[in-house]
Design an enzyme around this catalytic site. Structure first.
Site, PDB file in Angstrom:
ATOM      1  N   LYS A  79      61.413  51.124  21.103  1.00 28.32           N
ATOM      2  CA  LYS A  79      62.103  49.866  21.406  1.00 28.32           C
ATOM      3  C   LYS A  79      61.286  48.710  20.841  1.00 28.32           C
ATOM      4  O   LYS A  79      60.071  48.825  20.667  1.00 28.32           O
ATOM      5  CB  LYS A  79      62.214  49.708  22.932  1.00 28.32           C
ATOM      6  CG  LYS A  79      63.313  48.782  23.391  1.00 28.32           C
ATOM      7  CD  LYS A  79      64.617  49.489  23.560  1.00 28.32           C
ATOM      8  CE  LYS A  79      65.703  48.508  23.955  1.00 28.32           C
ATOM      9  NZ  LYS A  79      66.979  49.168  24.201  1.00 28.32           N
ATOM     10  N   GLY A 179      78.770  42.000  35.614  1.00 28.76           N
ATOM     11  CA  GLY A 179      78.495  41.726  34.201  1.00 28.76           C
ATOM     12  C   GLY A 179      79.693  42.072  33.348  1.00 28.76           C
ATOM     13  O   GLY A 179      80.068  43.231  33.215  1.00 28.76           O
ATOM     14  N   GLY A 181      80.204  41.406  30.028  1.00 20.87           N
ATOM     15  CA  GLY A 181      79.872  41.191  28.621  1.00 20.87           C
ATOM     16  C   GLY A 181      80.590  42.202  27.753  1.00 20.87           C
ATOM     17  O   GLY A 181      81.683  42.674  28.071  1.00 20.87           O
ATOM     18  N   VAL A 183      80.022  45.406  27.057  1.00 15.47           N
ATOM     19  CA  VAL A 183      80.323  46.708  27.658  1.00 15.47           C
ATOM     20  C   VAL A 183      81.215  46.543  28.884  1.00 15.47           C
ATOM     21  O   VAL A 183      82.227  47.234  29.041  1.00 15.47           O
ATOM     22  CB  VAL A 183      79.038  47.458  28.059  1.00 15.47           C
ATOM     23  CG1 VAL A 183      79.385  48.808  28.660  1.00 15.47           C
ATOM     24  CG2 VAL A 183      78.118  47.638  26.866  1.00 15.47           C
TER      25      VAL A 183
HETATM   26  P1  NAI Z   1      76.091  41.352  27.221  1.00 19.47           P
HETATM   27  O1  NAI Z   1      74.920  40.443  27.046  1.00 19.47           O
HETATM   28  O2  NAI Z   1      77.229  41.325  26.270  1.00 19.47           O
HETATM   29  O3  NAI Z   1      76.721  41.162  28.694  1.00 19.47           O
HETATM   30  C1  NAI Z   1      75.973  41.000  29.845  1.00 19.47           C
HETATM   31  C2  NAI Z   1      76.843  40.160  30.802  1.00 19.47           C
HETATM   32  O4  NAI Z   1      76.196  40.138  32.074  1.00 19.47           O
HETATM   33  C3  NAI Z   1      77.004  38.704  30.368  1.00 19.47           C
HETATM   34  O5  NAI Z   1      78.387  38.347  30.421  1.00 19.47           O
HETATM   35  C4  NAI Z   1      76.170  37.926  31.391  1.00 19.47           C
HETATM   36  O6  NAI Z   1      76.700  36.629  31.649  1.00 19.47           O
HETATM   37  C5  NAI Z   1      76.289  38.815  32.595  1.00 19.47           C
HETATM   38  N1  NAI Z   1      75.242  38.669  33.612  1.00 19.47           N
HETATM   39  C6  NAI Z   1      73.918  38.473  33.437  1.00 19.47           C
HETATM   40  N2  NAI Z   1      73.281  38.410  34.631  1.00 19.47           N
HETATM   41  C7  NAI Z   1      74.246  38.587  35.572  1.00 19.47           C
HETATM   42  C8  NAI Z   1      74.242  38.639  36.997  1.00 19.47           C
HETATM   43  N3  NAI Z   1      73.113  38.485  37.693  1.00 19.47           N
HETATM   44  N4  NAI Z   1      75.417  38.832  37.638  1.00 19.47           N
HETATM   45  C9  NAI Z   1      76.571  38.999  36.950  1.00 19.47           C
HETATM   46  N5  NAI Z   1      76.639  38.941  35.597  1.00 19.47           N
HETATM   47  C10 NAI Z   1      75.487  38.748  34.931  1.00 19.47           C
HETATM   48  O7  NAI Z   1      75.440  42.818  27.322  1.00 19.47           O
HETATM   49  P2  NAI Z   1      76.155  44.214  27.044  1.00 19.47           P
HETATM   50  O8  NAI Z   1      75.963  44.592  25.637  1.00 19.47           O
HETATM   51  O9  NAI Z   1      77.502  44.226  27.657  1.00 19.47           O
HETATM   52  O10 NAI Z   1      75.201  45.188  27.896  1.00 19.47           O
HETATM   53  C11 NAI Z   1      75.248  45.234  29.307  1.00 19.47           C
HETATM   54  C12 NAI Z   1      74.117  46.106  29.806  1.00 19.47           C
HETATM   55  O11 NAI Z   1      74.255  47.428  29.280  1.00 19.47           O
HETATM   56  C13 NAI Z   1      72.718  45.631  29.371  1.00 19.47           C
HETATM   57  O12 NAI Z   1      71.805  45.915  30.414  1.00 19.47           O
HETATM   58  C14 NAI Z   1      72.399  46.500  28.165  1.00 19.47           C
HETATM   59  O13 NAI Z   1      70.998  46.705  27.990  1.00 19.47           O
HETATM   60  C15 NAI Z   1      73.080  47.799  28.570  1.00 19.47           C
HETATM   61  N6  NAI Z   1      73.468  48.626  27.433  1.00 19.47           N
HETATM   62  C16 NAI Z   1      74.295  48.126  26.469  1.00 19.47           C
HETATM   63  C17 NAI Z   1      74.682  48.913  25.395  1.00 19.47           C
HETATM   64  C18 NAI Z   1      75.645  48.415  24.363  1.00 19.47           C
HETATM   65  O14 NAI Z   1      76.172  49.244  23.598  1.00 19.47           O
HETATM   66  N7  NAI Z   1      75.935  47.128  24.300  1.00 19.47           N
HETATM   67  C19 NAI Z   1      74.172  50.285  25.239  1.00 19.47           C
HETATM   68  C20 NAI Z   1      73.370  50.754  26.359  1.00 19.47           C
HETATM   69  C21 NAI Z   1      73.007  49.919  27.389  1.00 19.47           C
END
Ligand code: NAI
Length: 351
Positions: A79, A179, A181, A183
């Site tokens: 990482k 969350g 985002g 995913v």
């Molecule tokens: P992203 O950054 O697109 O979405 C994260 C969302 O969580 C954002 O909308 C943010 O406003 C929200 N958020 C942050 N803190 C919060 C809280 N305390 N309460 C509610 N919402 C909150 O990230 P993504 O790509 O969707 O990833 C989500 C998680 O999954 C991360 O932890 C990432 O490391 C993990 N992950 C993602 C992968 C991917 O393919 N994108 C693959 C494997 C793991």
């Protein structure tokens, strides 16, 4: 500071990359290359201290070793974390400098996107090294891994739900997604289509409102989501949400989400099991993204390869649940021991 750090786990290589011209300050950790070149994304984050960044990269790279092993990929775990400067003068130059640091590792580490980093950044890394994936252009380009990650989480969630409640839909079940985002959003689509009653939460209130409209969901304030009435909790924001305190107050019977490092520490996994709740280990259920990235690293031509690997995640989850019941252990501990056996090449235990 390094060898006795609480998150240091015999990591093979830890590199501190400093490039004054671009302002890059990054740490690249290769936890293990036992199963193949280390692979894992690059995170750009405002860390409170260098030690916080070190802790993050050590934990995340170890998680990648376990994730890749459990997904059956011929890849080790690594990482990168970039300590976000106050102001990024030239983003392209910053990521090109990271590319040079990765190139010096000679192919023992491949990077891709993670939190705060997008395909354009990876394109900048690619100007200095070929050991980069998650690109949008190129013969094997895999693009945004998020839909595949969501698919893997959903497949595993359905397997777990079937085991607890029977049935092939989520009708009558309340599912809370933290969350919304990349995913979380894709996952809401699948959960809604499967008949779940959705609770949604995001620190971005606008996004939560959008989800409420799109998925006929109920918005819950971020500070209230962990104590809401629910059957399944789906953490898709950041790690560390499952603490000894928070799981005590959590109503859910099952936990299955995309966030990395959901358990604040190992004791939480045991507590969840004692409370009679089922935790589906994060690094198994969220491996869809790295499977997608791996297709690019390994230059896979077979279009069914990703689909097969993602479907296999649910089979692995079933095995972990069975084994946990048989050995009266918690699912997180069982997953760790199977992953360790695979990394050590012990096929008897790893089967
Ligand atoms: P992203 O950054 O697109 O979405 C994260 C969302 O969580 C954002 O909308 C943010 O406003 C929200 N958020 C942050 N803190 C919060 C809280 N305390 N309460 C509610 N919402 C909150 O990230 P993504 O790509 O969707 O990833 C989500 C998680 O999954 C991360 O932890 C990432 O490391 C993990 N992950 C993602 C992968 C991917 O393919 N994108 C693959 C494997 C793991």
């Amino acid at each position: 500071m390094l060898f006795d750090h609480k998150s240091f786990d015999a990591h093979e290589t830890v590199v501190f990359a400093d490039d004054e011209a671009s302002g890059l300050r990054a740490i690249i950790a290769l936890h293990s290359t036992a199963l193949g070149p280390a692979a894992g994304g690059c995170r750009l984050w405002h860390y409170n201290s260098d030690l916080a960044a070190l802790d993050d990269v050590l934990r995340l790279s170890r998680g990648m070793t376990y994730k890749n092993a459990m997904a059956g990929l011929p890849l080790g775990g690594g990482k990168t974390v970039i300590m976000a400067p106050e102001q990024i003068r030239d983003r392209r130059a910053l990521f090109a400098a990271l590319g040079r640091a990765i190139d010096r590792l000679g192919g023992s580490y491949w990077t891709a996107e993670d939190v705060g980093v997008g395909p354009a950044d990876m394109a900048a890394v690619a100007t200095a090294t070929r050991f980069v994936a998650g690109l949008e252009k190129g013969r094997h380009a895999s693009g945004d891994p998020s839909p595949v990650t969501a698919k893997g989480v959903f497949t595993c969630l359905m397997a777990g739900a079937h085991r607890i409640w029977g049935g092939r839909t989520l009708s009558g079940l309340t599912v809370a997604v933290q969350g919304l985002g990349r995913v979380g959003w894709h996952l809401c689509q699948a959960l809604h289509a499967a008949g779940a009653d959705l609770l949604v939460s995001d620190i971005d209130a606008r996004r939560a409102q959008l989800a409420a409209r799109e998925f006929n969901a109920t918005v819950v304030a971020p500070e209230k989501i962990l104590t809401a009435r629910m059957d399944i909790f789906v953490p898709c924001a950041l790690g560390g949400v499952l603490t000894r305190e928070s799981v005590g107050a959590l109503d859910a019977r099952m936990i299955c989400g995309a966030a990395n490092n959901q358990l604040a520490d190992e004791a939480v996994g045991a507590k969840i099991a004692r409370l009679g709740k089922l935790y589906l280990p994060d690094y198994i259920v969220n491996a869809g993204g790295i499977i997608n990235v791996a297709s690019e690293i390994l230059q896979i031509e077979d279009p069914a390869w990703i689909e097969d690997k993602v479907s296999a995640l649910a089979v692995t989850i079933e095995e972990v649940i069975e084994e946990a019941a048989k050995r009266s252990r918690d699912t997180a501990a069982v997953a760790d021991s199977i992953a360790q056996a695979r990394i050590a090449g012990d096929c008897r235990l790893a089967a």
